[in-house]
Design an enzyme around this catalytic site. Sequence first.
Site: not given
Ligand code: GDG
Length: 458
Positions: A156, A364
Amino acid sequence: MSRLVVVSNRVADPRKTAAGGLAVALGEALAETGGLWFGTSGTVVDSGHGEGKLHTHRAGNVTLATVDLTQEDHDSYYRGYANGVLWPVFHYRLDLADFDAGHIEGYRRVNRMFAHRLRPLLQPDDVIWVHDYHLIPLAAELRAMGCQQRIGFFLHIPVPPPLILAAIPAHDWLMRALFAYDLVGVQSQADLTHLSRYLLSEAGAEAVGENTFGAFNRQLRTGAFPIGIDVDEFTALADGEEARAMIATLREQYAKRQLLAGVDRLDYSKGLPQRVRAFRTLLERYPENRHSATLIQVAAPSREDVHAYGDIRRELEGLCGAVNGDFGDIDWMPVRYIHRTVARKRVPGLYRSARVGLVTPLRDGMNLVAKEFVAVQDPADPGVLVLSRFAGAAEQLRDALLVNPYDTQATADAIQRALHMPLQERQMRHARLLEEIRRHDVHWWRRGFLAALTETSA
Ligand code: GDG
């Protein structure tokens, strides 16, 4: 049809609404054929007390099987090696990697323990899908026990250039472990290029076909499978009661102001200090935004027991406080910084109320926030996505305003452009972005990966 077995560090019950798009999508895939989802329970026990204890329960026709970790294993496998070495290096941050702490033994031990617990639960024609950097050596451990099933791995997080990977003292062991898989999937074309060059130059692998490599008497297929979101599930959340209440509140409070929104885990890869600096520059260079532009930044607590995360928190809080102190007034605060996890049902309301979504990571793998922001905009009056060119999502979301987050001035200029973009241009960009995230959603992603995995010869 083969049964699917998903293995990831954490397991989520896909029937629970808080589970999120990825858990829901994997849950659907598991439910199609009946399946097994295996990972840690999240419970940390004292050493010697129930180490590796297996818990199973049924969720529909899916079995969730989880193991407990001891404190020592959690410290070395999860905090020490996965998040103290692999996470920073794969995000190009050699300066933050703690190579000397010796956590690799714990990482190996937990992967071996996982394999021992999983092995008795497997059936001969299972298809096994392992997720992420916590579990790179898992297939090698399973193969050492005689497992012949097809095993795929999806990373990821980004893949850095070969010389950065080669800085990991045990990188040759990790690389060899990759060849125990039949398929390794990454998020972007850039990642795939780096991985291919690494396999050729550091593993002495031979290219035996398009994206297929031979080494250590095995063949490994690789591919880019950019992850998407469940657009319908997420837009349904935006129409829910909590999101609508949030939109109404924000509309009332910010009727005469323009909202910018950022939602991230508080992680140094997400470029949060750089974002606040760019916002400060916006207020300095374009004073017409004072008393108007307001940044709501959710920075959800994450990995707080890893040293580097404390540093980034202090830096961010200092920057937010300085912007508010220098520019705020009795009736306006430029930055609302929230160091808490916001309920998932409320997140879409924040996105929909924002004129600008700021997604500016330094690096990312993909970044799902960018896609979520697009999904819930009102097509008649959509907000504008400002997106880092260093997020994997930038390969797909070409109609966002792409920025280099290290370039504070240029990022401030892009935010200014976003805040003042004419309606017609906003609509046009949004329509194209929405089409892209719908076409390449999370269902497309998992079907593509699993189809490629089942095509490989076990
Ligand atoms: C890894 C990779 C890749 C965030 N803050 C809150 C919250 N979130 C949710 C967002 C989103 C998720 O968390 C974050 O997803 P991301 O993709 O931005 O980032 P990572 O956690 O680093 O994920 C990344 C992912 O895996 C999937 O393959 O895209 O590059 O690093 O859904 O909405 N959700 C809630 N409260 C928050 O305060 N409920």
